[in-house]
Design an enzyme around this catalytic site. Structure first.
Site, PDB file in Angstrom:
ATOM      1  N   ASP A 115       0.784  -1.290  -0.004  1.00  0.00           N
ATOM      2  CA  ASP A 115      -0.229  -0.089  -0.143  1.00  0.00           C
ATOM      3  C   ASP A 115       0.765   1.306  -0.079  1.00  0.00           C
ATOM      4  O   ASP A 115       0.213   2.526  -0.357  1.00  0.00           O
ATOM      5  CB  ASP A 115      -0.814  -0.095   1.489  1.00  0.00           C
ATOM      6  CG  ASP A 115      -2.016  -0.973   1.045  1.00  0.00           C
ATOM      7  OD1 ASP A 115      -2.000  -1.730   0.265  1.00  0.00           O
ATOM      8  OD2 ASP A 115      -2.897  -0.939   1.949  1.00  0.00           O
ATOM      9  N   GLY A 138      -4.884  -0.548  -2.459  1.00  0.00           N
ATOM     10  CA  GLY A 138      -4.399   0.270  -1.226  1.00  0.00           C
ATOM     11  C   GLY A 138      -5.389   0.753  -0.344  1.00  0.00           C
ATOM     12  O   GLY A 138      -6.172   1.731  -0.957  1.00  0.00           O
ATOM     13  N   GLU A 178      -8.196   2.315  -4.200  1.00  0.00           N
ATOM     14  CA  GLU A 178      -9.210   1.607  -3.467  1.00  0.00           C
ATOM     15  C   GLU A 178      -9.674   2.204  -2.407  1.00  0.00           C
ATOM     16  O   GLU A 178     -11.048   2.185  -1.916  1.00  0.00           O
ATOM     17  CB  GLU A 178      -8.381   0.151  -2.794  1.00  0.00           C
ATOM     18  CG  GLU A 178      -9.240  -0.828  -2.322  1.00  0.00           C
ATOM     19  CD  GLU A 178      -8.174  -1.942  -1.954  1.00  0.00           C
ATOM     20  OE1 GLU A 178      -8.339  -2.902  -2.540  1.00  0.00           O
ATOM     21  OE2 GLU A 178      -7.386  -1.617  -0.829  1.00  0.00           O
TER      22      GLU A 178
HETATM   23  P1  FBP Z   1      -1.143  -5.070   4.392  1.00  0.00           P
HETATM   24  O1  FBP Z   1      -1.468  -3.863   5.102  1.00  0.00           O
HETATM   25  O2  FBP Z   1      -1.304  -6.421   5.644  1.00  0.00           O
HETATM   26  O3  FBP Z   1       0.121  -5.119   3.547  1.00  0.00           O
HETATM   27  O4  FBP Z   1      -2.352  -5.539   3.216  1.00  0.00           O
HETATM   28  C1  FBP Z   1      -2.794  -4.646   2.259  1.00  0.00           C
HETATM   29  C2  FBP Z   1      -3.604  -5.205   1.295  1.00  0.00           C
HETATM   30  O5  FBP Z   1      -2.833  -5.677   0.319  1.00  0.00           O
HETATM   31  C3  FBP Z   1      -4.440  -3.954   0.804  1.00  0.00           C
HETATM   32  O6  FBP Z   1      -3.901  -3.271  -0.172  1.00  0.00           O
HETATM   33  C4  FBP Z   1      -5.810  -4.598   0.681  1.00  0.00           C
HETATM   34  O7  FBP Z   1      -6.930  -3.756   0.783  1.00  0.00           O
HETATM   35  C5  FBP Z   1      -5.840  -5.788   1.624  1.00  0.00           C
HETATM   36  O8  FBP Z   1      -4.655  -5.997   1.690  1.00  0.00           O
HETATM   37  C6  FBP Z   1      -6.637  -6.814   1.148  1.00  0.00           C
HETATM   38  O9  FBP Z   1      -6.315  -7.869   2.107  1.00  0.00           O
HETATM   39  P2  FBP Z   1      -6.770  -9.497   1.986  1.00  0.00           P
HETATM   40  O10 FBP Z   1      -5.602 -10.355   1.929  1.00  0.00           O
HETATM   41  O11 FBP Z   1      -7.375  -9.806   3.384  1.00  0.00           O
HETATM   42  O12 FBP Z   1      -7.951  -9.547   0.910  1.00  0.00           O
END
Ligand code: FBP
Length: 553
Positions: free
Chosen positions: A210, A256, A316
């Protein structure tokens, strides 16, 4: 060409052989010592007193500096490591850097990897790591060496289970490779261990695609560069496609969760016709309807020039920032936090403003808002199809223009595609460095730090590893209905040079097709091609350099 291994591509086999230049930090790591230094100001001074009450032990962790001294090996240690939260390219190399450096300090040190991240730590599920296991993941993306999870470590039960695990395994130290939420847990565990007289050192390293785990000490988080490079290649390809066929409007949502760093970085690289930056739209107080109308106006003007195609980037996290839906999300999160409420009763309890915002949304988006939850129980923005919503709203808005605009939208969500990509040379080196300096903090017994690397815009050999008290990066934030201490993330600063650079080109990008085509990430070849840096990092570095030295770059 050598024979392909059963499940490894020729490219992967080549990447397994790449050895990051940053491994050279291993030569000096045993000579480095960590000394307390002058206190640096807290990042959120307005919360400092409240934070001290919540985290009394962590608040006394001193600022430190690294100094060169005598060669100083360590006794054999037992160290745990886990990959936590969303995947970020480079995670595996952090484990490898850690492993290599711990062995430099003492060959007999044992390293345990927790399976499924925080879940493994709570349940005590782990495997001992050896060269044969970890080298199989050298310079590869993903977190599949150990797997990950988003399990929170916040209840007393969870924390005491973790304490049991580290005692049972007799761990001297623990490294958590994570984003802001995971590193909030790192801080909470460090506090918990200190308050329970447990000597296990707990530290973290910053990873997230992100780009928002960023502050005066973290120049950019691990994984952001690779992720944006992957998206930028895809955006460039779409721009070429639409330029060739001249009939599609591409609405592209970029991952993000909250900040628009990914959209900013990808826009600087690809020059889309429209780049929505949530932070700027929020500061202008724009509603979704106004944003859609503005997009429609641009598309109508393009249509006057026979350009019925475009590239539109959407962060996002937009829904969390714009006026109407921002309040709606805050209210939804607070209601959801109460537990057992049905979707109907949640909607009934919304304020009239938010209720109206809710019912203005298409039904599909309404149910996405009510059903998708993250690990905090909050609305999960990655599941909300903003690209669909905006394209529908733009279609509606176009009806208010005098001429019919041929409008063929194609919607995309670029999310998971980038999270597990092969780390760029930059991320591969960054990760190794983070791993090596993590070992230093663990060996020297300093708990409650985020390991950082300074000078990332410079050559690898000039990077400086270090660590910052996690406490200094925290602030109080409303989560659900509570105010809690968390690691602070960073939003795009609309007065930054990077943002200004983008907005200066707004008119030009909207009507002329000055697309830039970054092409795929390059791994083998000349340095200027293979060792690039995020443009936002370079811009900020130049800005700082000019400020500090008065020289132009
Ligand atoms: P982190 O903050 O753990 O690095 O994850 C960010 C992210 O990649 C976001 O951009 C996104 O909204 C979210 O994870 C999606 O998460 P999931 O794996 O739970 O669908």
């Amino acid at each position: 060409m050598e024979l392909l291994s059963l499940n490894k591509s020729y490219f992967e086999l080549q990447r397994l052989r790449y050895r990051p230049e940053a491994l050279s930090f291993l030569e000096t790591i045993r000579f480095l010592h960590i000394l307390p230094t002058l206190h640096t100001p807290h990042a959120s001074p307005e919360c400092e007193e409240e934070l001290k009450k919540t985290l009394p032990f962590l608040s006394s962790v001193p600022t430190v500096t690294l100094v060169k001294g005598d060669d100083s090996p360590s006794s054999p240690l037992r160290i745990g490591v886990l990959l936590s939260g969303g995947q970020a390219p480079g995670g595996h190399n952090v484990v490898i850097g850690l492993f290599e450096a711990l062995k430099v300090f003492n060959k007999k040190t044992k390293i345990f990897g927790f399976i499924k991240g925080p879940l493994g730590l709570i349940q005590g599920v782990y495997k001992e790591l050896d060269v044969a296991t970890i080298y199989n993941y050298y310079n590869t993306g993903g977190f599949d060496m150990l797997s990950s999870s988003r399990e929170k470590i916040h209840t007393e039960n969870q924390k005491s289970s973790v304490l049991k695990t580290v005692k049972k395994l007799k761990l001297d130290g623990l490294l958590i490779i994570g984003g802001d939420n995971s590193n909030t847990d790192t801080a909470m565990l460090a506090e918990y261990f200190l308050s329970h007289n447990c000597k296990t050192v707990v530290i973290g390293v910053p990873k997230t695609i992100d780009g928002d785990l960023k502050n005066r000490w973290i120049e950019t988080p691990l994984g952001f560069h690779t992720s944006c490079s992957t998206y930028s290649e895809m955006i460039g390809n779409l721009a070429k496609d639409t330029l060739s066929i001249r009939k599609y409007h591409h609405f592209i949502r970029l991952m993000g969760q909250s900040a628009s760093y990914t959209t900013l970085e990808c826009s600087l690289r690809t020059h889309p016709n429209i780049a929505l930056i949530s932070e700027s739209l929020a500061s202008e107080g724009k509603t979704l309807k106004e944003i859609s109308f503005r997009i429609a106006e641009i598309l109508w003007r393009r249509s006057q020039e026979n350009k019925n195609y475009s590239i539109i980037l959407i962060p996002e996290g937009l829904i969390q920032h714009v006026k109407d839906t921002k309040n709606l999300l805050i209210e939804l999160n607070a209601l959801i936090a109460q537990g057992e409420l049905t979707p109907e009763s949640i909607v009934n309890q919304l304020s009239s403003y938010s209720k109206q915002a809710f019912f203005n949304l298409p039904e599909e988006i309404q149910s996405q808002l009510l059903l998708a939850r993250d690990s905090y129980g909050n609305v999960r923005v990655s599941k909300i199809a903003m690209e669909e919503l905006l394209s529908t709203m733009v279609k509606e808005a176009l009806k208010s223009f005098p001429d019919t605009v041929p409008f063929q939208p194609v919607t995309h969500f670029f999310g998971y595609e980038s999270r597990a990509g092969f780390p760029s040379n930059f991320d591969a080196n960054y990760a190794i460095t983070l791993g090596i300096f993590s070992a230093l903090f663990l060996v020297r017994g300093h708990t409650g730090y985020m390991v950082t690397v300074k000078g990332l815009a410079k050559e690898y050999s000039q990077w400086e590893g270090g660590g910052v008290p996690l406490f200094n990066m925290m602030h109080m934030e409303k989560r659900g209905s509570n105010h809690v201490a968390v690691i602070k993330t960073d939003d795009v600063d609309t007065s930054s040079t990077a943002f200004k650079k983008l907005s200066q080109t707004e008119e030009d990008r909207a009507y002329r097709d000055n697309y830039s085509f970054p092409g795929p990430l390059q791994f083998f070849g000349s340095e200027d091609l293979c060792d690039q840096r995020p443009l936002t990092l370079l811009t900020e570095w130049n800005q700082r350099h000019v400020r500090e030295t008065g020289e132009t770059v």
